[in-house]
Design an enzyme around this catalytic site. Structure first.
Site, PDB file in Angstrom:
ATOM      1  N   ASP A  47       0.820  -1.334   0.229  1.00 15.58           N
ATOM      2  CA  ASP A  47       0.038   0.186   0.062  1.00 15.58           C
ATOM      3  C   ASP A  47       1.010   1.253   0.105  1.00 15.58           C
ATOM      4  O   ASP A  47       1.926   1.137   0.367  1.00 15.58           O
ATOM      5  CB  ASP A  47      -1.034   0.064   1.203  1.00 15.58           C
ATOM      6  CG  ASP A  47      -1.571   1.290   1.437  1.00 15.58           C
ATOM      7  OD1 ASP A  47      -2.266   1.723   0.489  1.00 15.58           O
ATOM      8  OD2 ASP A  47      -1.586   1.684   2.650  1.00 15.58           O
ATOM      9  N   ASP A  49      -0.272   5.122   0.822  1.00  7.51           N
ATOM     10  CA  ASP A  49      -0.743   6.019   1.731  1.00  7.51           C
ATOM     11  C   ASP A  49      -0.464   5.474   3.298  1.00  7.51           C
ATOM     12  O   ASP A  49      -0.951   4.614   3.596  1.00  7.51           O
ATOM     13  CB  ASP A  49      -1.974   6.696   1.691  1.00  7.51           C
ATOM     14  CG  ASP A  49      -2.245   7.041   0.235  1.00  7.51           C
ATOM     15  OD1 ASP A  49      -1.389   7.488  -0.374  1.00  7.51           O
ATOM     16  OD2 ASP A  49      -3.429   7.554   0.095  1.00  7.51           O
TER      17      ASP A  49
END
Length: 295
Positions: A47, A49
């Site tokens: 991922d 963020d």
């Protein structure tokens, strides 16, 4: 009009397949200089963020657009406050999220893909390059050194996500795909935002395309929203996890890596609440701003 759960799942599958196809097309081609034999059936999925990058990439992108007069800072702050209130409330309505995010990406309607790529390159260098978590970057390098492919998996537009991956020396990126015709964005998404179940579908799709054994793959995320993705691989790692993911990781005996300390953890936590949704509102405000300007 209410969207059925079947339609939502189908939309997530469409988004996942489209993201995987775009990722493979834009993936870094190995130049033969690697000294480690390639591990063809294992890969790592990160991922972005608050996992690979401090804060939300789309929010930083929106800041860059605001600096270029796509919309004004007041719009950015107003939508950031709305998102903060929404996140504190702790409830996420999938239909509301989808509507706001589709509105967010509609700012590209009528603009060229080439323009967005150029802007993404500039804004990454200005606002994102120094926000990469060194610890997470080291984890990605560990997989690269083992001969494995490393993919980013993010709701951020695939054009920006691919630039982040390229700057970090990774294989490529799975991101949200915006529809385009003849090199110009229509303002519609292909499927939906790459979020939640759509990320899991994207990982499955690229595993099928690239011949990966998901049992030998690893996924990293900070958010409980990514549990579908974390659950489809053999090894799941919670990085800088939110409280719910930390609890689930403990219950499932997943590894936890936290690169935040003290005040930084508090600050990053606040920024993450402001991040994704604030950016969504900000870029939507950009579309409204341009419409006012054109009228």
């Amino acid at each position: 009009m209410r969207t059925s759960s079947t339609e939502q799942i189908d939309s997530a599958k469409v988004a996942g397949r489209a993201s995987a196809e775009a990722a493979v097309a834009a993936a870094t081609v190995q130049d033969g200089t690697l000294t480690t034999p390639p591990d063809l059936t294992a890969a790592a999925f990160f991922d972005v963020d608050n996992t690979m990058m401090m804060g939300a990439s789309l929010f930083h992108f929106a800041r860059g657009l605001a600096a270029r007069k796509f919309f004004n800072p007041g719009d950015l702050a107003g939508f950031a406050w709305q998102q903060l209130k929404f996140r504190i409330g702790g409830r996420e309505n999938p239909q509301d999220i989808q509507a706001s995010r589709e509105q967010a990406l509609s700012f590209v309607a009528g603009r060229s893909v080439e323009e967005l790529v150029t802007l993404s390159e500039e804004i990454y260098d200005e606002l994102m390059a120094d926000r990469i978590w060194a610890g997470t970057r080291a984890l990605a390098q560990m997989h690269l050194d083992a001969g494995q492919r490393v993919w980013l998996v993010t709701a951020t537009p695939v054009e920006l996500a691919s630039i982040i991956a390229r700057r970090l020396g990774l294989t490529g990126a799975l991101g949200t795909v915006s529809e385009s015709e003849n090199g110009t964005y229509t303002g519609r998404l292909v499927g939906e935002m790459l979020h939640g179940r759509a990320k899991a579908h994207a990982v499955r799709a690229i595993a099928a395309s690239e011949g990966l054994d998901l049992r030998r793959c690893t996924a990293y995320s900070d958010s409980a929203n990514d549990i579908p993705m974390l659950s489809v691989v053999g090894t799941a790692v919670a990085v800088n996890p939110d409280q719910r993911l930390r609890e689930i990781a403990r219950a499932r005996d997943w590894e936890v890596r936290d690169f935040r300390t003290g005040r930084k953890a508090v600050r990053i936590g606040l920024n993450s609440m402001l991040g994704a949704g604030a950016a969504a509102g900000a870029v939507a405000a950009g579309l409204a701003y341009r419409r006012r300007d054109r009228s």
